[in-house]
Design a protein around this motif. Structure first.
Motif, short mmCIF file in Angstrom:
data_model
loop_
_atom_site.label_atom_id
_atom_site.label_comp_id
_atom_site.label_asym_id
_atom_site.label_seq_id
_atom_site.Cartn_x
_atom_site.Cartn_y
_atom_site.Cartn_z
N MET A 114 -9.76 -39.23 -72.11
CA MET A 114 -10.76 -38.18 -72.12
C MET A 114 -12.10 -38.77 -72.57
SD MET A 114 -10.66 -34.68 -74.28
CE MET A 114 -11.98 -34.56 -75.45
N ASN A 115 -13.13 -38.52 -71.80
CA ASN A 115 -14.46 -39.02 -72.15
C ASN A 115 -15.10 -38.17 -73.23
OD1 ASN A 115 -14.26 -41.08 -70.33
ND2 ASN A 115 -15.57 -40.14 -68.79
N LEU A 116 -15.87 -38.83 -74.10
CA LEU A 116 -16.62 -38.14 -75.14
C LEU A 116 -17.72 -37.30 -74.52
CD1 LEU A 116 -16.81 -41.26 -77.41
CD2 LEU A 116 -15.56 -39.17 -77.97
N LEU A 117 -17.97 -36.11 -75.06
CA LEU A 117 -18.94 -35.17 -74.50
C LEU A 117 -20.10 -34.95 -75.45
CD1 LEU A 117 -16.40 -32.52 -73.19
CD2 LEU A 117 -17.58 -34.30 -71.86
N PRO A 118 -21.28 -34.56 -74.91
CA PRO A 118 -22.39 -34.19 -75.78
C PRO A 118 -22.05 -32.91 -76.55
CG PRO A 118 -23.09 -34.28 -73.48
CD PRO A 118 -21.61 -34.50 -73.51
N GLN A 119 -22.69 -32.72 -77.68
CA GLN A 119 -22.51 -31.51 -78.45
C GLN A 119 -23.16 -30.34 -77.73
OE1 GLN A 119 -20.71 -31.21 -81.43
NE2 GLN A 119 -20.09 -33.29 -80.88
N THR A 120 -22.62 -29.16 -77.93
CA THR A 120 -23.21 -27.94 -77.38
C THR A 120 -23.54 -27.03 -78.55
OG1 THR A 120 -21.05 -26.91 -77.14
CG2 THR A 120 -21.90 -28.11 -75.23
N GLY A 121 -24.39 -26.07 -78.32
CA GLY A 121 -24.73 -25.13 -79.38
C GLY A 121 -25.78 -25.69 -80.32
N PRO A 122 -26.11 -24.92 -81.35
CA PRO A 122 -27.18 -25.33 -82.27
C PRO A 122 -26.76 -26.55 -83.10
CG PRO A 122 -26.08 -23.38 -83.10
CD PRO A 122 -25.50 -23.66 -81.73
N LEU A 123 -27.68 -27.48 -83.25
CA LEU A 123 -27.42 -28.68 -84.04
C LEU A 123 -28.47 -28.82 -85.12
CD1 LEU A 123 -26.66 -31.20 -81.15
CD2 LEU A 123 -25.02 -30.05 -82.63
N PRO A 124 -28.08 -29.33 -86.28
CA PRO A 124 -29.09 -29.58 -87.32
C PRO A 124 -30.08 -30.63 -86.83
CG PRO A 124 -26.84 -30.08 -88.09
CD PRO A 124 -26.74 -29.70 -86.68
N HIS A 125 -31.34 -30.43 -87.12
CA HIS A 125 -32.37 -31.34 -86.64
C HIS A 125 -33.49 -31.42 -87.67
CE1 HIS A 125 -36.31 -31.80 -84.57
NE2 HIS A 125 -35.70 -32.83 -84.07
N ALA A 126 -33.95 -32.62 -87.92
CA ALA A 126 -35.06 -32.81 -88.84
C ALA A 126 -36.10 -33.71 -88.17
CB ALA A 126 -34.58 -33.46 -90.13
N GLY A 127 -37.34 -33.36 -88.33
CA GLY A 127 -38.43 -34.15 -87.80
C GLY A 127 -39.58 -34.13 -88.79
N SER A 128 -40.60 -34.95 -88.50
CA SER A 128 -41.80 -34.97 -89.33
C SER A 128 -42.98 -35.23 -88.42
CB SER A 128 -41.69 -36.07 -90.39
OG SER A 128 -41.85 -37.34 -89.78
N HIS A 129 -44.19 -35.21 -88.99
CA HIS A 129 -45.37 -35.48 -88.19
C HIS A 129 -45.32 -36.89 -87.59
CE1 HIS A 129 -46.52 -37.34 -92.01
NE2 HIS A 129 -47.42 -38.03 -91.34
N LEU A 130 -44.63 -37.80 -88.25
CA LEU A 130 -44.53 -39.18 -87.74
C LEU A 130 -43.63 -39.28 -86.51
CD1 LEU A 130 -44.14 -41.11 -91.11
CD2 LEU A 130 -46.16 -41.06 -89.63
N SER A 131 -42.66 -38.38 -86.40
CA SER A 131 -41.70 -38.47 -85.29
C SER A 131 -42.06 -37.61 -84.09
CB SER A 131 -40.29 -38.12 -85.78
OG SER A 131 -40.23 -36.77 -86.21
N VAL A 132 -43.18 -36.90 -84.12
CA VAL A 132 -43.57 -36.03 -83.00
C VAL A 132 -43.61 -36.79 -81.67
CG1 VAL A 132 -45.49 -34.66 -82.06
CG2 VAL A 132 -44.72 -34.30 -84.42
N PRO A 133 -44.21 -37.99 -81.58
CA PRO A 133 -44.21 -38.70 -80.29
C PRO A 133 -42.80 -39.08 -79.81
CG PRO A 133 -45.93 -39.57 -81.71
CD PRO A 133 -45.08 -38.66 -82.56
N PHE A 134 -41.89 -39.37 -80.74
CA PHE A 134 -40.52 -39.68 -80.36
C PHE A 134 -39.86 -38.48 -79.70
CE2 PHE A 134 -35.99 -39.43 -81.41
CZ PHE A 134 -35.52 -40.56 -80.75
N TRP A 135 -39.94 -37.30 -80.35
CA TRP A 135 -39.31 -36.10 -79.81
C TRP A 135 -39.98 -35.63 -78.53
CZ3 TRP A 135 -34.69 -35.76 -81.28
CH2 TRP A 135 -34.31 -36.13 -82.56
N ALA A 136 -41.29 -35.77 -78.42
CA ALA A 136 -41.98 -35.43 -77.17
C ALA A 136 -41.51 -36.33 -76.04
CB ALA A 136 -43.50 -35.54 -77.36
N GLY A 137 -41.33 -37.61 -76.33
CA GLY A 137 -40.81 -38.54 -75.33
C GLY A 137 -39.41 -38.15 -74.88
N CYS A 138 -38.57 -37.76 -75.82
CA CYS A 138 -37.20 -37.34 -75.46
C CYS A 138 -37.23 -36.14 -74.51
CB CYS A 138 -36.39 -37.01 -76.71
SG CYS A 138 -35.92 -38.46 -77.67
N ARG A 139 -38.13 -35.18 -74.76
CA ARG A 139 -38.24 -34.03 -73.86
C ARG A 139 -38.66 -34.47 -72.45
NH1 ARG A 139 -40.26 -31.85 -78.51
NH2 ARG A 139 -42.42 -32.00 -77.84
#
Length: 137
Positions: A1-26
């Motif tokens: 069985m292959n591992l699957l991505p998580q579904t549903g709400p996940l805990p997430h933390a970011g800061s002003h320093l990580s904004v470009p990282f998360w924007a890139g992921c989107r």
């Protein structure tokens, strides 16, 4: 069985320093900082290079390819938001930095140190897209 991505709400933390990282992921781009002074990759994001302390950090897009440095398979999660089994891993990217992530699309018993992997983005909601990694062709 292959591992699957998580579904549903996940805990997430970011800061002003990580904004470009998360924007890139989107945008389905794996972005990281590179120092303009010493040239080394800098991740997680900081205000000064962790190698030479320069403030000349520039965001750049990486190739999203690397290898598994370490991993484990979780069968009993510490929080109800996570559905087992899942495989948190440290991936060393070809650009020279490490990222804590999860492995998907691969059977847990196939995981190996040094296994080549590539990024695969999964939207959690309209604000958060997570970079998972899967086996590289």
């Amino acid at each position: 069985m292959n591992l699957l991505p998580q579904t549903g709400p996940l805990p997430h933390a970011g800061s002003h320093l990580s904004v470009p990282f998360w924007a890139g992921c989107r945008r389905h781009e794996l972005c990281y900082q590179r120092c303009g002074q010493c040239g080394l990759a800098n991740f997680p994001p900081t205000e000064h290079c962790r190698h030479c302390l320069s403030a000349e950090l520039r965001w750049t897009r990486g190739g999203g390819v690397g290898e598994i440095y370490s991993w484990t398979v979780v069968h009993r999660p510490v929080t109800a938001e996570f559905e087992p089994p899942y495989a948190p891993a440290i991936v060393t990217l070809d650009e020279g930095y490490q990222l804590l992530t999860n492995i998907v699309g691969v059977a847990a018993d196939a995981l190996r140190i040094g296994m080549r992997v590539r990024v695969q983005f999964h939207a959690v909601d309209s604000e958060v897209t997570l970079p998972y990694f899967t086996g590289s062709p």
